[in-house]
Write an enzyme that holds these catalytic residues in place. Structure first.
Site, PDB file in Angstrom:
ATOM      1  N   ARG A 204       0.844  -1.212   0.000  1.00 38.98           N
ATOM      2  CA  ARG A 204       0.000   0.000   0.000  1.00 38.98           C
ATOM      3  C   ARG A 204       0.868   1.246   0.000  1.00 38.98           C
ATOM      4  NH1 ARG A 204      -3.485  -3.536   3.145  1.00 38.98           N
ATOM      5  NH2 ARG A 204      -2.375  -3.142   5.082  1.00 38.98           N
ATOM      6  N   PHE A 220     -10.912  -5.857  -5.882  1.00 44.08           N
ATOM      7  CA  PHE A 220     -10.783  -6.681  -4.678  1.00 44.08           C
ATOM      8  C   PHE A 220     -10.336  -5.775  -3.523  1.00 44.08           C
ATOM      9  CE2 PHE A 220      -9.434  -9.180  -8.412  1.00 44.08           C
ATOM     10  CZ  PHE A 220     -10.352 -10.213  -8.407  1.00 44.08           C
ATOM     11  N   ASP A 242     -15.556  -4.544  -4.816  1.00 44.32           N
ATOM     12  CA  ASP A 242     -15.468  -5.808  -4.075  1.00 44.32           C
ATOM     13  C   ASP A 242     -16.821  -6.484  -4.135  1.00 44.32           C
ATOM     14  OD1 ASP A 242     -13.197  -6.851  -1.854  1.00 44.32           O
ATOM     15  OD2 ASP A 242     -15.201  -7.719  -1.594  1.00 44.32           O
ATOM     16  N   ASP A 292      -5.824  -7.172  -6.374  1.00 43.73           N
ATOM     17  CA  ASP A 292      -5.349  -7.905  -5.191  1.00 43.73           C
ATOM     18  C   ASP A 292      -6.356  -9.003  -4.840  1.00 43.73           C
ATOM     19  OD1 ASP A 292      -3.936  -8.685  -2.967  1.00 43.73           O
ATOM     20  OD2 ASP A 292      -4.686  -7.065  -1.685  1.00 43.73           O
ATOM     21  N   CYS A 332      -1.507 -14.053  -3.877  1.00 49.69           N
ATOM     22  CA  CYS A 332      -1.208 -14.586  -2.534  1.00 49.69           C
ATOM     23  C   CYS A 332      -1.358 -16.108  -2.539  1.00 49.69           C
ATOM     24  CB  CYS A 332      -2.102 -13.933  -1.484  1.00 49.69           C
ATOM     25  SG  CYS A 332      -3.851 -14.177  -1.770  1.00 49.69           S
TER      26      CYS A 332
END
Ligand code: SAH
Length: 388
Positions: A204, A220, A242, A292, A332
């Site tokens: 960030r 996201f 989102d 993300d 991730c």
């Protein structure tokens, strides 16, 4: 102490310092869930000790010969710098295997510590661990646990109630934390993981300043992190997308906590795969797109399907970029290594007929360390690139 004997040759990974003994490596030995056991090679020589997990493929998790309270104190001591410069008051205090406490995660949110215990050994010691956190975490107000983490089911551990207080005071509904000049509300009871994506803190901070003057699409967005950093750094507009209405609610509340600024903010409850196509069809473009997503591949077996998902969103995002636009893209999925992720991005760029330069790569911050002997602990990778 009960003894677990390994098959011949299976001591090798233990000697290298890897913390897991798989069920297939065990020749003999049984113990109760979470019991401390001695691990020996086929000749009977002691290799170390660990926490036994009868229900898991990972049968023993090796731990040092030290009291749990010392392990907690040491993990906190290693993070001393976080409590000196105070960029943030939200810090991961214990990062599981990489901090020599297998299956123990402890996240500190402005004095409230929220844990996850995802191994049987961690679960039976949670009282001791909570007491040590109360004692050693600076300004600790209370310790609680989240039980709804996926790996608990594999260990045969209960997953409800999702939240329980373990020691000290209960946290409020939302704990307010700071990251630099920004403030965020953390829903420690129902939010993802322990409530906040602490692992994206450095990202960030890297991505925000690249958004000066930009029209930003934050996909996201969860509770708004990247978008609010972009706003604070002078973005012209930020569109936060989102699929979770609850996450967007908190994202809006988070916006209200920040200093006034003229950035135009928009919140969209949508599936990103569909929203990117809608933008494409409407001819909408952006100076920056952030991607993300959640973990697309939980196992190696899901890797190829995950690769298609990553390629799809990255290709679509690349096509939405204005000239010299920036794409900040993350994965991730632990099962996907950084080289494979790069390959997917290169293929997406080729199909989008655009060339890019990488301006930064991001990783989980230093309060999420990865033990050198435990590469499985490394999962998060970020590539920030600019269209040429
Ligand atoms: N960038 C965030 C963390 C993102 S976590 C931060 O810095 O805090 C991933 C988010 O993706 C979650 O909020 C989840 O609700 C959302 N999500 C998962 N699948 C989605 C989809 N198909 N479309 C839109 N959002 C999705």
């Amino acid at each position: 102490m009960k003894r677990i004997t390994l098959k011949r040759g299976r001591e090798r990974s233990v000697l290298k310092g890897h913390p897991w003994v798989f069920s297939g490596a065990v020749e003999s030995g049984e113990a109760a869930a979470g019991e401390l056991v001695e691990v020996c090679d086929a000749s009977g020589a002691k290799l170390g000790q660990g926490w036994f997990s009868p229900a898991s493929q990972i049968r023993v998790r090796l731990v040092p010969d030290a009291p749990v309270a010392d392990l907690v104190a040491n993990a906190i001591a290693r993070r001393g710098d976080y409590f000196v410069n105070c960029y943030t008051n939200a810090v991961r205090l214990v990062n599981a295997e990489s901090d020599l406490m297998p299956g123990v995660v402890a996240d500190y949110y402005a004095g409230h510590v929220v844990c996850q215990f995802t191994s049987a050994g961690a679960d039976v010691r949670k009282g001791e661990i909570a007491d040590a956190l109360m004692k050693f975490a600076p300004g600790c107000i209370g310790v609680s646990e989240r039980r709804d983490a996926d790996p608990r089911a594999k260990e045969g551990l209960p997953t409800s109630p999702a939240f329980a207080s373990l020691a000290g005071e209960e946290p409020p509904e939302f704990v307010e934390i700071a990251e630099g000049e920004l403030k965020f509300l953390v829903d420690v009871r129902k939010g993802h993981k322990t409530g906040f994506y602490l692992d994206q803190r450095d990202a960030r901070r890297t991505v925000g300043p690249l958004a000066n003057g930009a029209d930003v699409l934050n996909c996201f967005c969860y509770t708004g992190g990247f978008g609010l950093f972009a706003r604070a750094c002078g973005a012209a507009s930020v569109t936060q997308v989102d699929v979770s209405a609850d996450a967007l609610d908190i994202a809006r509340k988070n916006e209200a906590l920040q200093h006034y600024c003229g950035t135009k903010m928009e919140y969209v409850e949508a599936d990103v795969f569909q929203f990117l196509r809608k933008c494409r069809d409407e001819g909408r473009t952006f100076d920056m797109v952030v991607l993300d997503p959640p973990k697309f591949a939980a196992t190696k077996g899901q890797l190829m399907k995950a690769a298609r998902g990553y390629k799809d969103i990255n290709l679509l995002a690349m096509k939405l970029l204005k000239p010299y636009g920036t794409l900040a893209t993350f994965s991730c999925s632990g099962a996907m290594d950084a080289a494979f992720f790069d390959t997917i991005l290169a293929e997406a760029a080729q199909d989008a007929r655009r060339a890019f330069q990488v301006v930064a790569r991001t990783h989980a911050p230093s309060d999420h360390p990865v033990a050198l002997s435990f590469p499985e602990g490394s999962y998060l990778k970020g590539v920030v690139m600019r269209a040429l």
